[in-house]
Design a protein around this motif. Structure first.
Motif, short mmCIF file in Angstrom:
data_model
loop_
_atom_site.label_atom_id
_atom_site.label_comp_id
_atom_site.label_asym_id
_atom_site.label_seq_id
_atom_site.Cartn_x
_atom_site.Cartn_y
_atom_site.Cartn_z
N ALA A 21 0.83 -1.21 0.00
CA ALA A 21 0.00 0.00 0.00
C ALA A 21 0.86 1.26 0.00
CB ALA A 21 -0.92 -0.02 1.22
N THR A 22 2.08 1.15 0.52
CA THR A 22 2.97 2.32 0.57
C THR A 22 3.47 2.72 -0.82
OG1 THR A 22 4.76 0.76 1.07
CG2 THR A 22 3.76 1.91 2.93
N ASP A 23 3.27 1.86 -1.83
CA ASP A 23 3.70 2.19 -3.20
C ASP A 23 2.66 2.97 -3.97
OD1 ASP A 23 6.11 0.99 -2.81
OD2 ASP A 23 5.88 -0.55 -4.35
N ALA A 24 1.47 3.16 -3.39
CA ALA A 24 0.43 3.94 -4.08
C ALA A 24 0.92 5.39 -4.22
CB ALA A 24 -0.87 3.89 -3.28
N PRO A 25 0.61 6.06 -5.31
CA PRO A 25 -0.29 5.64 -6.38
C PRO A 25 0.37 4.98 -7.58
CG PRO A 25 0.21 7.95 -6.63
CD PRO A 25 0.97 7.50 -5.41
N LYS A 26 1.72 4.95 -7.66
CA LYS A 26 2.37 4.54 -8.91
C LYS A 26 2.49 3.02 -9.08
CE LYS A 26 5.07 8.78 -9.61
NZ LYS A 26 6.43 9.34 -9.88
N PHE A 27 2.83 2.30 -8.00
CA PHE A 27 3.03 0.84 -8.06
C PHE A 27 4.01 0.47 -9.17
CE2 PHE A 27 -1.28 1.28 -6.22
CZ PHE A 27 -1.07 0.64 -5.02
N THR A 28 5.15 1.14 -9.21
CA THR A 28 6.11 0.92 -10.29
C THR A 28 6.63 -0.53 -10.30
OG1 THR A 28 6.80 3.24 -10.18
CG2 THR A 28 8.29 1.70 -11.29
N LYS A 29 7.02 -1.03 -9.13
CA LYS A 29 7.50 -2.43 -9.06
C LYS A 29 6.41 -3.38 -9.55
CE LYS A 29 8.58 -2.99 -4.73
NZ LYS A 29 8.27 -1.75 -4.02
N GLY A 30 5.19 -3.09 -9.13
CA GLY A 30 4.08 -3.95 -9.48
C GLY A 30 3.81 -4.02 -10.97
N MET A 31 3.96 -2.89 -11.65
CA MET A 31 3.71 -2.88 -13.09
C MET A 31 4.77 -3.69 -13.84
SD MET A 31 0.88 -1.37 -13.37
CE MET A 31 0.42 -1.87 -11.70
N TRP A 32 6.04 -3.60 -13.40
CA TRP A 32 7.09 -4.41 -14.02
C TRP A 32 6.84 -5.89 -13.72
CZ3 TRP A 32 9.79 -2.90 -17.85
CH2 TRP A 32 10.19 -1.56 -17.99
N ALA A 33 6.40 -6.19 -12.51
CA ALA A 33 6.08 -7.58 -12.16
C ALA A 33 4.93 -8.10 -13.02
CB ALA A 33 5.73 -7.68 -10.68
N MET A 34 3.95 -7.22 -13.29
CA MET A 34 2.81 -7.62 -14.11
C MET A 34 3.26 -7.97 -15.53
SD MET A 34 -0.43 -8.19 -14.12
CE MET A 34 -0.94 -7.38 -12.60
N ILE A 35 4.14 -7.18 -16.08
CA ILE A 35 4.66 -7.47 -17.43
C ILE A 35 5.39 -8.82 -17.42
CG2 ILE A 35 6.35 -6.73 -19.16
CD1 ILE A 35 5.66 -3.82 -18.39
N GLY A 36 6.16 -9.06 -16.34
CA GLY A 36 6.90 -10.32 -16.23
C GLY A 36 5.98 -11.54 -16.18
N VAL A 37 4.94 -11.50 -15.32
CA VAL A 37 4.06 -12.67 -15.21
C VAL A 37 3.21 -12.85 -16.47
CG1 VAL A 37 3.96 -12.62 -12.69
CG2 VAL A 37 2.24 -11.37 -14.00
N SER A 38 2.92 -11.76 -17.16
CA SER A 38 2.16 -11.87 -18.41
C SER A 38 2.96 -12.59 -19.47
CB SER A 38 1.74 -10.48 -18.90
OG SER A 38 0.89 -9.83 -17.97
N ILE A 39 4.25 -12.26 -19.57
CA ILE A 39 5.13 -12.94 -20.53
C ILE A 39 5.31 -14.41 -20.13
CG2 ILE A 39 7.49 -13.03 -21.43
CD1 ILE A 39 7.56 -9.95 -21.19
N ALA A 40 5.48 -14.65 -18.83
CA ALA A 40 5.63 -16.03 -18.34
C ALA A 40 4.36 -16.84 -18.62
CB ALA A 40 5.93 -16.02 -16.85
N THR A 41 3.19 -16.20 -18.50
CA THR A 41 1.92 -16.88 -18.79
C THR A 41 1.88 -17.36 -20.23
OG1 THR A 41 0.68 -15.63 -17.12
CG2 THR A 41 -0.58 -16.59 -18.93
#
Length: 436
Positions: A377-397
């Motif tokens: 929650a402390t990463d709001a509002p940008k969630f930069t780490k989360g967006m890179w992680a999302m790209i990673g899991v999407s490619i892995a999917t």
């Protein structure tokens, strides 16, 4: 049941941005810890709940678990410290873990592969409707009930949630049909009971006995458990946009939005998730081979586009709204992934139950720590780490989807070759056998 299941989960996120954080003096990553502890309970209860369906009638087990989590929902309305929520959510996770994989097991017991996608989509959408309704309900409760009888609006939310949950559990005791071989549903006559069972049993190992050690050998000796578990362990994390209410946290962290708007606006993502789920699941049933993999490709591409739009923080606010709404496509893979697993394991009933439970279990093993690392929650509002992680899991999917597609095709070829070999052998025996 699944409607109230997701209504309860979403209400914690909506309560957090609607006054619970301030009233309970929550700080840092305590909100993420609530979700993590719930996930731990969910993991603990997953496989035991699915195996219990081999011993206890689903018509009894499902509603009993719902009564337990409904009672705990009422208890959430009375908490005074965040530690109390931790304890409640753990046991709530254990009870709620019965519903998702248990129902997919039941669906696979009633429907053929060409019928599973649509039914799985309808089931999954009922949970998403719970999420959609939660945002609308929280906004309405905050507006009309905040302060009534000395209770905050977020407390009333859990009370109303419990009131909705209990009658559905009682309805389940009367209506739920169990599985075709054991159903005693009053609305099915004897001919319909026999038809529902006979039409599925050809070529399947329909086992309604208690699991034995041979089940473990069958599960671990095949590729299915490993590949299906890996697929949902990874692809399920694309749902982090919704499960962590990232859009709500983003709106709360920037100026200019009221509490009602923070509750309402994320509903657009859920609405798109419902449409994507129903359209994709129905489409997969209509294909000649009931192909599920195109949905996972669609979902992954949407998540990559959404993440890039949010990573470019200088982009217009309207583009961020578009990105979060587009991320609703991440839920489309849920129904089709479990329909795919039901389809792959259709020839072994007990293996199917374990595989379905394990898929969700491993996803939640990752989900227990994933939000703490990538979506605090402390990463709001940008969630930069989360967006890179999302790209990673999407490619892995995309990679694991190809692996599952390849392994399924290989198994079908091997089965076809075995059948062909047996046919040739039988033909040779017939030719050597003297005739009268």
């Amino acid at each position: 049941m699944y409607f109230t299941n997701y209504l309860d989960r979403s209400n914690v996120s909506n309560a957090y941005v609607s006054g619970m954080k301030e009233e309970l003096n929550m700080f840092g990553t305590q909100f993420n810890k609530i979700n993590t502890i719930f996930t731990c309970g969910y993991i603990v209860g997953m496989i035991p709940n699915n195996l219990m369906l081999q011993w206890v009638s689903p018509r009894i087990w499902f509603p009993s678990m719902q009564i337990i989590w409904g009672t705990l929902t009422f208890c959430t309305a009375a908490v005074t410290r965040v530690e109390q929520i931790y304890a409640i959510r753990f046991f709530q996770g254990m009870a709620e873990s019965s519903t998702f994989v248990g129902t997919h097991y039941i669906l696979g017991s009633w429907y053929k592969p060409g019928e599973l996608g649509k039914r799985s989509g309808i089931f999954t959408s009922s949970g998403l409707i719970g999420t959609l309704f939660s945002g609308v309900l929280q906004a309405a409760v905050y507006k009309h009930l905040n302060g009534v009888s000395g209770r905050s609006g977020w407390r009333w939310l859990f009370i109303i949630d419990g009131v909705i949950t209990m009658p559905i559990a009682l309805y389940g005791f009367l209506i739920f049909p169990d599985v075709p071989a054991t159903t005693k549903a009053f609305y099915l006559n004897e001919e319909e009971r026999l038809l529902s069972s006979d039409r599925l049993e050809k070529g399947k190992d329909i086992t309604h006995e208690r699991p034995t050690w041979n089940l473990l050998k069958r599960v671990l000796g095949r590729w299915r458990w490993y590949a299906c578990s890996l697929l949902f362990a990874i692809s399920g994390e694309t749902e982090s946009f919704g499960s962590n209410n990232l859009m709500g946290q983003w709106l709360k962290a920037i100026d200019g939005y009221s509490i009602e708007q923070v509750d309402y606006y994320p509903s657009g993502m859920t609405a798109f998730a419902i449409v994507s789920t129903l359209v994709c699941a129905t489409w997969t049933d209509s294909t000649r081979t009931q192909a599920r993999w195109p949905v996972l490709i669609y979902m992954s591409i949407c998540c990559i586009i959404a993440s890039i739009c949010i990573l470019v923080w200088s982009s217009p606010t309207g583009l961020k709204f578009f990105a979060y709404y587009l991320a609703g496509a991440s839920y489309a893979g849920q129904a089709t992934t479990f329909a795919w697993a039901n389809q792959i394991c259709a020839d072994d009933d007990q293996e199917r139950g374990v595989v379905l439970a394990s898929m969700n279990m491993w996803n939640n093993v990752i989900n227990a720590w994933w939000p703490l690392v990538f979506y605090p929650a402390t990463d709001a509002p940008k969630f930069t780490k989360g967006m890179w992680a999302m790209i990673g899991v999407s490619i892995a999917t995309l990679g694991v989807t190809w692996l599952l597609w390849y392994l399924e095709r290989r198994e079908k070829r091997q089965i076809a070759q075995s059948v062909e070999s047996l046919t040739v052998e039988d033909k040779n025996v017939d030719e050597k056998t003297p005739h009268d």
